[in-house]
Design an enzyme around this catalytic site. Structure first.
Site, short mmCIF file in Angstrom:
data_model
loop_
_atom_site.label_atom_id
_atom_site.label_comp_id
_atom_site.label_asym_id
_atom_site.label_seq_id
_atom_site.Cartn_x
_atom_site.Cartn_y
_atom_site.Cartn_z
N SER A 320 0.84 -1.38 -0.04
CA SER A 320 -0.01 -0.02 -0.01
C SER A 320 0.78 1.19 -0.02
CB SER A 320 -0.92 -0.04 1.27
OG SER A 320 -1.96 0.71 0.84
N TRP A 412 -10.38 0.63 -4.71
CA TRP A 412 -9.80 1.97 -4.53
C TRP A 412 -8.28 1.87 -5.08
CZ3 TRP A 412 -11.17 6.52 -2.85
CH2 TRP A 412 -10.37 7.32 -2.11
N HIS A 463 -7.18 -5.89 0.67
CA HIS A 463 -6.21 -4.97 0.79
C HIS A 463 -5.04 -5.88 1.47
CE1 HIS A 463 -4.08 -1.31 0.04
NE2 HIS A 463 -4.05 -1.04 1.27
#
Ligand code: GCU
Length: 481
Positions: A320, A412, A463
């Site tokens: 990330s 996202w 994620h």
């Protein structure tokens, strides 16, 4: 780790990073565990207000005026199928996907049909319009041009002179990870004699497999805590550390929190504040991601001195925001032999000019602008003006191997946009005699594209990084024999 758009849990995301900070136990941190709920809230309110004020000053320096927008609930541009989530007040859809309006008025889009028409700048065309047809021209002409854009406009300039770092092993545990590894905790002390009130440092946990047979390859994981992942129990799946050690390789973590705080309020402190002697940044000064990458380069200096490690076989993984960091670090410092940015998304491996999921506007917002140079704010609401895109960043790693990932349930971060960036970076790899993905069709979930030096995998799920580690290691073994 769960996906936390900053807008979504503006406070809890910051609380989470502050908690890590507390765990870090370094001079920059506050100890959240010793605070009451009210004290924590007050602390976070101060951080938010200071970040907002710092960004406002930068917008003024750049003479950027944000548009006046109607209240978001009354905005006719709001996607019709969104509603307010109970508890957070965020906009979501019935699938629970998060939507935000940027400060330039754009709402999050997850509709492939509305991802927009964009022209990607060609990584193999010089600024003067000439085509690059030789490896020599790539190295001597085009690559420096691209680096220059990133330095001035995107991540900011790492200063030419940065303070000296002296490393020290502060503890050794010879029976870590169920007795399979030796754990060395190492601290890089940054010379702060020019501005003593600031005390950033570099914290490393280095795990060496117990039965060393000569020098071993190593994977470094960059993240926001000076953590020793918990010892594996029978009920827990092996983490990255166990998987890497099982290869007979070394594993290390580098904690970014102690180098530079993950918010705008901290920009006058940490390594950025130390070099600026506590003054606010100028528009081209480095942002937090570049500061973290500097810390990783110093950690690399140290790794090169450790006789147990093969200095030509050191790879870097980050997830990330740390995936963005890993990719940037490998782009800037060619000693990193392999890079594995997982779910790096916006300003990592996913195309920025594509209107899908997180965009440039959001990264330029109050919660994330500190990652970037001040100049980057100029591209809010003005994406087409950005002279580079994610495929340029990937291309800067060429010809070294890069493995890019994203998940099916994390729209996202725009996994498709990452795939398209890999495709667009391929011509540079080919020019340097390497292979890219070898296809322009997005692979099925969990099917790893591992034929070439650009590898890609879209895992089933959200994620997280762990599902992609086995495929990564299998592929990396080719290079780290
Ligand atoms: C937020 C942010 C992303 C980032 C993520 C993370 O969601 O918008 O850009 O990658 O946090 O670091 O988990």
């Amino acid at each position: 780790m769960t996906l936390i758009p900053f807008y979504k849990f503006r406070t809890s995301a910051l609380v989470a990073s502050a908690l890590l900070l507390a765990m870090a136990g370094n001079g920059q941190g506050v100890d959240f565990r010793k605070m009451t709920a009210e004290e924590r809230q007050a602390y976070m309110a101060r951080i938010n207000a200071a970040s907002y004020a710092d960004r406002k000053k930068m917008l003024e320096q750049l003479r950027i005026v944000l548009p006046q927008l109607p209240p978001d609930s009354l905005d006719p541009a709001r996607p019709a199928h969104t509603f307010r989530q109970r508890g957070t007040g965020n906009w979501i859809d019935s699938a629970g996907q998060f939507y935000a309006r940027s400060e330039w008025g754009a709402w999050t889009n997850y509709d492939e049909a509305k991802a927009g028409a964009y022209t990607l700048p060609d990584p193999l065309v010089l600024n003067n319009g000439q085509r690059v047809t030789s490896a020599k021209d790539w190295w001597n002409k085009r690559r420096p041009e691209i680096l220059e854009y990133y330095r001035n406009e995107v991540y900011g300039k790492i200063p030419d002179y940065t303070p000296k770092v002296t490393f020290e092993v502060v503890s050794t545990d010879s029976s870590a990870v169920s007795g399979t590894a030796i754990l060395k905790k190492i601290v890089g002390r940054i010379d702060n004699s020019s501005y003593p009130s600031d005390t950033p440092r570099i914290e490393i946990s280095l795990y060496l497999p117990k039965d060393l047979k000569g020098q071993v390859p190593m994977m470094v994981q960059v993240s926001g805590a000076f953590f020793a992942p918990p010892e594996k129990t029978a009920s827990q799946p092996a983490g990255a550390r166990e998987l890497v050690l099982a290869q007979g390789w070394a594993f290390a973590t580098v904690n970014t929190t102690a180098i530079q705080a993950d918010n705008g309020a901290g920009l006058t402190k940490g390594i950025i504040g130390l070099v600026n002697k506590g003054q606010p940044r100028k528009p081209e000064d480095w942002g937090v991601l570049a500061a973290w990458s500097w810390g990783l380069s110093r950690a690399m200096d140290y790794f090169q001195t450790d006789k147990a490690i093969d200095g030509r076989k050191i790879g870097l993984q980050g997830h990330s925001r740390w995936g963005k960091t890993a990719l940037l670090t490998a782009a800037l410092d060619q000693r990193w032999a392999i890079v594995f940015p997982t779910s790096s998304g916006a300003m990592g491996a996913s195309l920025e000019k594509r209107n899908y999921g997180e965009t440039i506007d959001i990264v330029a917002g109050t919660g994330e602008y500190h990652w970037m140079a001040g100049n980057f704010l100029k591209y809010g609401g003005n994406w087409s003006a950005l002279p580079v895109d994610a495929h340029h960043l990937i291309a800067l790693v060429a010809p070294r191997p890069v493995f890019i990932t994203g998940g099916t349930q994390e729209r996202w971060i725009d996994t498709e946009g990452e795939f398209l960036a890999c495709v667009a970076a391929e011509p540079v790899y080919r020019l340097l005699g390497k292979k890219g993905l070898g296809t322009t069709t997005m692979p099925a979930p969990d099917h790893a594209l591992v034929e070439g030096e650009i590898a890609f995998r879209n895992h089933t799920g959200g994620h997280v990084d762990l599902p992609n580690w086995p495929a990564f290691l299998q592929w990396a073994k080719r290079y780290f024999k």
